[in-house]
Design a protein around this motif. Structure first.
Motif, PDB file in Angstrom:
ATOM      1  N   GLY A 111      -3.881  11.955 -26.814  1.00 30.13           N
ATOM      2  CA  GLY A 111      -5.312  11.864 -26.577  1.00 30.13           C
ATOM      3  C   GLY A 111      -5.702  10.468 -26.115  1.00 30.13           C
ATOM      4  N   CYS A 112      -6.986  10.188 -26.159  1.00 30.72           N
ATOM      5  CA  CYS A 112      -7.475   8.894 -25.696  1.00 30.72           C
ATOM      6  C   CYS A 112      -8.839   8.614 -26.282  1.00 30.72           C
ATOM      7  CB  CYS A 112      -7.538   8.856 -24.169  1.00 30.72           C
ATOM      8  SG  CYS A 112      -8.721  10.036 -23.460  1.00 30.72           S
ATOM      9  N   ILE A 113      -9.255   7.369 -26.186  1.00 31.47           N
ATOM     10  CA  ILE A 113     -10.602   6.960 -26.549  1.00 31.47           C
ATOM     11  C   ILE A 113     -11.350   6.671 -25.258  1.00 31.47           C
ATOM     12  CG2 ILE A 113     -12.024   5.209 -27.673  1.00 31.47           C
ATOM     13  CD1 ILE A 113      -9.765   4.752 -29.639  1.00 31.47           C
ATOM     14  N   GLN A 114     -12.403   7.427 -24.995  1.00 27.49           N
ATOM     15  CA  GLN A 114     -13.172   7.220 -23.778  1.00 27.49           C
ATOM     16  C   GLN A 114     -14.095   6.016 -23.968  1.00 27.49           C
ATOM     17  OE1 GLN A 114     -12.328   9.553 -21.434  1.00 27.49           O
ATOM     18  NE2 GLN A 114     -13.309   8.333 -19.863  1.00 27.49           N
ATOM     19  N   VAL A 115     -13.827   4.956 -23.236  1.00 28.41           N
ATOM     20  CA  VAL A 115     -14.607   3.721 -23.367  1.00 28.41           C
ATOM     21  C   VAL A 115     -15.856   3.762 -22.505  1.00 28.41           C
ATOM     22  CG1 VAL A 115     -14.563   1.239 -22.962  1.00 28.41           C
ATOM     23  CG2 VAL A 115     -12.574   2.363 -23.964  1.00 28.41           C
ATOM     24  N   ASN A 116     -15.740   4.320 -21.326  1.00 28.60           N
ATOM     25  CA  ASN A 116     -16.893   4.378 -20.433  1.00 28.60           C
ATOM     26  C   ASN A 116     -16.703   5.485 -19.421  1.00 28.60           C
ATOM     27  OD1 ASN A 116     -19.371   3.682 -19.332  1.00 28.60           O
ATOM     28  ND2 ASN A 116     -18.923   1.495 -19.318  1.00 28.60           N
ATOM     29  N   HIS A 146     -17.591  -2.312 -24.407  1.00 32.12           N
ATOM     30  CA  HIS A 146     -16.345  -1.566 -24.586  1.00 32.12           C
ATOM     31  C   HIS A 146     -15.792  -1.720 -25.994  1.00 32.12           C
ATOM     32  CE1 HIS A 146     -15.375  -1.384 -19.982  1.00 32.12           C
ATOM     33  NE2 HIS A 146     -16.486  -0.787 -20.299  1.00 32.12           N
ATOM     34  N   SER A 147     -15.794  -2.945 -26.508  1.00 27.94           N
ATOM     35  CA  SER A 147     -15.240  -3.172 -27.841  1.00 27.94           C
ATOM     36  C   SER A 147     -16.039  -2.416 -28.897  1.00 27.94           C
ATOM     37  CB  SER A 147     -15.220  -4.667 -28.162  1.00 27.94           C
ATOM     38  OG  SER A 147     -16.526  -5.214 -28.163  1.00 27.94           O
ATOM     39  N   GLU A 148     -17.355  -2.364 -28.743  1.00 30.00           N
ATOM     40  CA  GLU A 148     -18.191  -1.646 -29.695  1.00 30.00           C
ATOM     41  C   GLU A 148     -17.915  -0.151 -29.631  1.00 30.00           C
ATOM     42  OE1 GLU A 148     -22.062  -2.826 -28.515  1.00 30.00           O
ATOM     43  OE2 GLU A 148     -21.962  -4.789 -29.482  1.00 30.00           O
ATOM     44  N   ARG A 149     -17.730   0.373 -28.437  1.00 26.68           N
ATOM     45  CA  ARG A 149     -17.495   1.807 -28.292  1.00 26.68           C
ATOM     46  C   ARG A 149     -16.125   2.209 -28.845  1.00 26.68           C
ATOM     47  NH1 ARG A 149     -20.246   2.761 -22.343  1.00 26.68           N
ATOM     48  NH2 ARG A 149     -22.333   3.222 -23.128  1.00 26.68           N
ATOM     49  N   VAL A 150     -15.120   1.367 -28.660  1.00 31.30           N
ATOM     50  CA  VAL A 150     -13.792   1.669 -29.185  1.00 31.30           C
ATOM     51  C   VAL A 150     -13.847   1.791 -30.706  1.00 31.30           C
ATOM     52  CG1 VAL A 150     -11.477   0.748 -29.563  1.00 31.30           C
ATOM     53  CG2 VAL A 150     -12.472   0.694 -27.282  1.00 31.30           C
TER      54      VAL A 150
END
Length: 260
Positions: free
Chosen positions: A66-71, A135-139
């Motif tokens: 899977g993945c973490i969608q940053v933007n 990006h860091s906040e969303r991760v």
């Protein structure tokens, strides 16, 4: 696309007229299909890319899958500037979520303009600083968040991509119009980092509350202004609650829908 459009695009970045004219013949146009990886994680970003039409997802792959969608980048958006200027491999996968048409400026031209054109350097530096924090906040939010938070924040990313020029922080709201996400629900679930069954269950809750409308294979976001306000508020507050239930998130969405 006409040369005059690209010329205006370049001067809008802070490049002088003379510099833009010199760079113009080297700007390239490309088309990519759904699923195409434009710049992979670990690879060198060879150009700064501007989206004319389509959606591109920026994600962090996970070791467990899977993945973490940053933007999610939409039309009128540049991407790839941080690894390009810092000269290190990309920490993100840039993948086409829809068919995409782009123009790009080579890394060499971007580096030269960054050193020779002060207004251009200022534009890119501000963009990098804002996105790095974003990006860091969303991760953190998504990696530690509940499935409900992943879905709601993922849908908010689509709202931002389709209704903001995400090459800058949002400064102005929009009306309450709805918009259909131009990818299948199965793809949206993958972008959100949840299973298709979990996604469908959470979407049913959102649909019953009037925040989305589920069509046969796609999804429509209702009252885009509500989604945008929710996203801004949630990220700005840096909430410590990373395991909210769907009911708690819908309460927050409802609060934003009542704002004038």
């Amino acid at each position: 696309m006409s040369s005059s459009y690209i010329y205006q695009l370049l001067t809008g970045l802070g490049l002088s007229e003379r510099y833009a004219i010199q760079m113009l013949p080297r700007v390239k146009m490309s088309n990519f299909d759904v699923g195409r990886v434009i710049w992979p994680k670990g690879g060198q970003v060879q150009a700064w890319t501007y989206i004319i039409c389509g959606l591109v997802g920026a994600s962090v792959p996970l070791q467990e899958g899977g993945c973490i969608q940053v933007n999610i980048y939409g039309p009128r958006t540049w991407f790839g500037e941080e690894p390009l200027l810092n000269r290190y491999p990309s920490s993100l996968d840039y993948v086409c979520l829809t068919p995409v048409r782009v123009v790009s400026i080579s890394a060499a031209d971007v580096m030269a303009a960054f050193h020779d054109q002060p207004e251009f350097a200022r534009f890119v530096a501000l963009l990098m600083a804002w996105r790095s924090r974003q990006h860091s906040e969303r991760v953190v939010l998504v990696k530690q968040g509940s499935p409900a938070l992943r879905v709601v924040m993922g849908l908010a990313l689509f709202a931002e991509a389709m209704y903001y020029n995400s090459a800058r922080p949002p400064t102005q709201g929009l009306d309450g119009a709805s918009v259909e996400i131009p990818v299948k629900q199965s793809v949206v679930a993958s972008v959100c980092g949840v299973s298709r069954s979990a996604f469908s269950e959470l979407v049913q809750h959102l649909a019953s509350a009037g925040f989305v409308r589920a069509n046969y294979a796609t999804l429509e976001l209702l009252s885009i202004e509500t989604w945008l306000r929710f996203s801004r508020k949630y990220q700005k507050s840096r909430m410590n609650v990373t395991k909210p239930t769907i009911e708690e998130l819908m309460t927050l969405l409802q609060q934003e829908s009542l704002m004038v």
